[in-house]
Design a protein around this motif. Sequence first.
Motif, PDB file in Angstrom:
ATOM      1  N   LEU A 168      30.050  58.737  28.090  1.00  0.00           N
ATOM      2  CA  LEU A 168      28.868  57.931  27.819  1.00  0.00           C
ATOM      3  C   LEU A 168      29.109  57.135  26.538  1.00  0.00           C
ATOM      4  N   VAL A 169      28.906  55.821  26.613  1.00  0.00           N
ATOM      5  CA  VAL A 169      29.074  54.945  25.449  1.00  0.00           C
ATOM      6  C   VAL A 169      27.754  54.254  25.145  1.00  0.00           C
ATOM      7  N   ASP A 170      27.615  53.795  23.916  1.00  0.00           N
ATOM      8  CA  ASP A 170      26.368  53.127  23.540  1.00  0.00           C
ATOM      9  C   ASP A 170      26.350  51.654  23.921  1.00  0.00           C
ATOM     10  N   ASP A 171      27.518  51.050  24.183  1.00  0.00           N
ATOM     11  CA  ASP A 171      27.599  49.640  24.565  1.00  0.00           C
ATOM     12  C   ASP A 171      28.594  49.507  25.722  1.00  0.00           C
ATOM     13  N   TYR A 172      28.076  49.517  26.944  1.00  0.00           N
ATOM     14  CA  TYR A 172      28.912  49.496  28.136  1.00  0.00           C
ATOM     15  C   TYR A 172      29.791  48.245  28.194  1.00  0.00           C
ATOM     16  N   THR A 173      29.223  47.080  27.944  1.00  0.00           N
ATOM     17  CA  THR A 173      29.973  45.821  28.022  1.00  0.00           C
ATOM     18  C   THR A 173      31.137  45.822  27.041  1.00  0.00           C
ATOM     19  N   THR A 207      31.707  47.477  38.522  1.00  0.00           N
ATOM     20  CA  THR A 207      30.556  48.076  37.866  1.00  0.00           C
ATOM     21  C   THR A 207      29.468  48.390  38.898  1.00  0.00           C
ATOM     22  N   GLU A 208      28.932  49.586  38.788  1.00  0.00           N
ATOM     23  CA  GLU A 208      27.781  49.999  39.596  1.00  0.00           C
ATOM     24  C   GLU A 208      26.647  50.306  38.635  1.00  0.00           C
ATOM     25  N   ARG A 214      31.792  52.542  35.670  1.00  0.00           N
ATOM     26  CA  ARG A 214      32.973  52.010  36.341  1.00  0.00           C
ATOM     27  C   ARG A 214      34.109  53.011  36.159  1.00  0.00           C
ATOM     28  N   HIS A 215      34.960  53.166  37.174  1.00  0.00           N
ATOM     29  CA  HIS A 215      36.077  54.105  37.142  1.00  0.00           C
ATOM     30  C   HIS A 215      37.390  53.379  36.864  1.00  0.00           C
ATOM     31  N   VAL A 249      33.684  55.295  32.666  1.00  0.00           N
ATOM     32  CA  VAL A 249      32.955  54.891  31.472  1.00  0.00           C
ATOM     33  C   VAL A 249      31.531  54.565  31.941  1.00  0.00           C
ATOM     34  N   MET A 250      30.529  55.027  31.166  1.00  0.00           N
ATOM     35  CA  MET A 250      29.124  54.838  31.544  1.00  0.00           C
ATOM     36  C   MET A 250      28.314  54.492  30.291  1.00  0.00           C
TER      37      MET A 250
END
Length: 119
Positions: free
Chosen positions: A71-76, A93-94, A102-103, A114-115
Amino acid sequence: MNAMAVSFLGVRTREFDAMRRLYAEAYGLPLLHEAPGAVWFQLGENAELHVYAETDEHHRFFGDGPVPGLLVDDYTAAVERLTANGVEWLTQTETRSGRAWRHYRGPDGNVYEVMGPAA
């Protein structure tokens, strides 16, 4: 971008029924979703454990090992940095319930996810 926690653990297995019972009965995890060949459990407040049967074609790319998701705070920003560091993207990306994921295949050959918050 900061990695904050492990938010996902996915497993694709030949022993689907036994693994489902393990997490449902032995661990007593709350059930989130169940469909033929797939079951999702709640892991704490912000994490999920998904078990998929080997017949699940959508998750064939998982291979034989567990798939952890960070889990990240900024996906982009995370996707941009991972791309710049040469990861092999396995999925697009889903999104669901305000989260994006995304895997990818890491340099070690294993699959990861990563989520983060959906943009």
